[in-house]
Design an enzyme around this catalytic site. Structure first.
Site, PDB file in Angstrom:
ATOM      1  N   SER A  93       0.819  -1.212   0.000  1.00 36.60           N
ATOM      2  CA  SER A  93       0.000   0.000   0.000  1.00 36.60           C
ATOM      3  C   SER A  93       0.854   1.263   0.000  1.00 36.60           C
ATOM      4  O   SER A  93       0.431   2.295  -0.517  1.00 36.60           O
ATOM      5  CB  SER A  93      -0.924   0.023   1.220  1.00 36.60           C
ATOM      6  OG  SER A  93      -1.859  -1.017   1.155  1.00 36.60           O
ATOM      7  N   HIS A 284      -6.957 -10.056   3.384  1.00 39.79           N
ATOM      8  CA  HIS A 284      -5.817 -10.732   4.031  1.00 39.79           C
ATOM      9  C   HIS A 284      -6.332 -11.865   4.924  1.00 39.79           C
ATOM     10  O   HIS A 284      -5.713 -12.920   5.014  1.00 39.79           O
ATOM     11  CB  HIS A 284      -5.017  -9.745   4.894  1.00 39.79           C
ATOM     12  CG  HIS A 284      -4.030  -8.914   4.135  1.00 39.79           C
ATOM     13  ND1 HIS A 284      -2.939  -9.454   3.494  1.00 39.79           N
ATOM     14  CD2 HIS A 284      -3.956  -7.576   3.931  1.00 39.79           C
ATOM     15  CE1 HIS A 284      -2.232  -8.488   2.920  1.00 39.79           C
ATOM     16  NE2 HIS A 284      -2.823  -7.328   3.162  1.00 39.79           N
TER      17      HIS A 284
END
Ligand SMILES: [Zn+2]
Length: 395
Positions: A93, A284
């Site tokens: 990210s 995730h």
């Protein structure tokens, strides 16, 4: 200058009978003023880690297999983007948000900061602030997490969250900061960059109103706060699907609404980044309830923004809205059911290929000035240029 704006300017110069243009109070609409001003707003919304299959799953859960689209699906222009980072096929990210915020590829983990000594470009948020615009960051992670950080800080390591907080307060100075992460502003130990100490007194000294609950957020907005630091959780905020009625934490749409009210007070326009941070965390975790809950909460925030934009023609003409995931997480796929059509309230039969990120291209949606540029095959750095071009028109 738009023809209507030019015509109004000429008319104003020729006739003293027209009242002078004065800014309208936040929340109200003065058509004459709105038509004259040329300010451009940029609202950049990020469902972190959301792939196209997540959209399918969330839409089916909400509206059924043949139901209406989600709100962000109604935006006018749709394209897709490459996400690779400077040193990896699979971005994190930090490098993905840095590509948007600063227009260059960065290594995974870097927050608009080149570890090899190359100069770090100013971010879109810094450019906007430099032009007299206001700026805000809103997230459901810590507000110092990788995605918001790339717009408001320059650090070699995304885990330097106290240093990122310090840079927000003392260097880049976003007017609105709303999310989780009180622990990063009052750390028990120094972060990897060596930054420590209680930053809350510094925030107050810098003019921020500090809020910890939705009630305090609402009160600060109605009291006319101009600079707002909302820290609603020690770490990340409570996932949407785990919330109970009466929770003290605001939801993402409520934070978005508060940010819009504050930022719009500046008639030079604003830059606002809003992140649904936990679509990524849900993927995730390979957790379908979490994933659908976060995707729909993010879409609720898009609805709040679209309602704000559509409430008057001036906003609509002058606001670029981009909705863009930073990467896909989980290798999520819709595998079934194969023997019947799903109705609203149901979950798709699904599978994930990984607990990490993938290198798949991700979609991007846009509407407003400059948004036709997103309707093609892009690199993530192209979004920086699309936003920067709009800022140039403000200059
Ligand atoms: Zn991400």
């Amino acid at each position: 200058m738009k023809p209507l704006v030019r015509w109004l300017s000429l008319l104003a110069a020729a006739s003293m009978s027209l009242p002078p243009a004065t800014p309208s109070p936040a929340g109200s609409f003065d058509p004459q003023y709105e038509n004259r001003r040329e300010a451009k707003n940029i609202i950049f919304m990020v469902p972190d880690g959301m792939g196209l299959a997540d959209v399918t799953a969330a839409r089916i859960h909400k509206n059924g297999i043949d139901g209406p689209p989600l709100h962000f699906e109604t935006l006018e222009h749709i394209g897709y983007q490459r996400t690779y980072s400077e040193n990896s096929t699979i971005t994190d990210s930090a490098s993905a948000a840095s590509a948007w915020a600063c227009g260059e590829k960065f290594n995974n983990g870097e927050i608009c900061f080149h570890g090899d000594g190359r100069p770090n470009p100013a971010s879109i948020l810094e450019l906007a602030k430099g032009m007299g615009m206001t700026a805000g960051l809103v997230a459901t992670s810590t507000i110092t997490h990788a995605t918001p950080a790339a717009f408001g800080a320059h650090v070699a390591n995304r885990h330097c969250e106290t240093e990122i907080a310090r840079q927000y307060l003392q260097a880049t100075k976003p007017d609105v900061l709303l999310g989780g992460g009180l622990s990063k502003f009052q750390p028990a130990i120094a972060d990897p960059c060596g930054s420590s100490g209680d930053l809350i007194p510094r925030a107050m000294k810098a003019g921020y109103t500090i809020v910890r609950t939705k009630a305090e957020l609402d009160a600060a907005v109605s009291d006319g706060a101009c600079k707002l630091l909302g820290l609603f959780a020690m770490e990340g905020m409570t996932p949407d699907h785990l919330r109970t009625p009466g929770t003290a934490e605001p939801r993402l749409p409520e934070m978005a609404a508060a940010a819009l009210i504050l930022l719009e007070k500046n008639k030079n326009g604003f830059f606002l980044m809003i992140e649904g941070s936990q679509v990524d965390w849900a993927n995730h975790a390979n957790n379908p309830q979490y994933q659908v809950g976060e995707t729909l909460a993010f879409d609720d925030a898009v609805k709040t923004v679209l309602d704000w934009i559509n409430a008057n023609p001036g906003r609509k003409e002058h606001t670029l809205l981009i909705v863009s995931p930073d990467h896909e997480t989980g290798g999520f796929a819709v595998n079934g059911p194969t023997d019947r059509l799903l109705r609203s309230g149901e979950y798709v039969t699904a599978g994930w290929t990984t607990g990490g990120h993938t290198g798949s291209d991700v979609p991007v949606w846009g509407q407003g000035p400059g948004s036709s540029e997103v309707g093609r095959a892009l690199d993530n750095t192209d979004l920086y240029r699309i936003m920067k071009n709009l800022l140039k028109e403000n200059d």
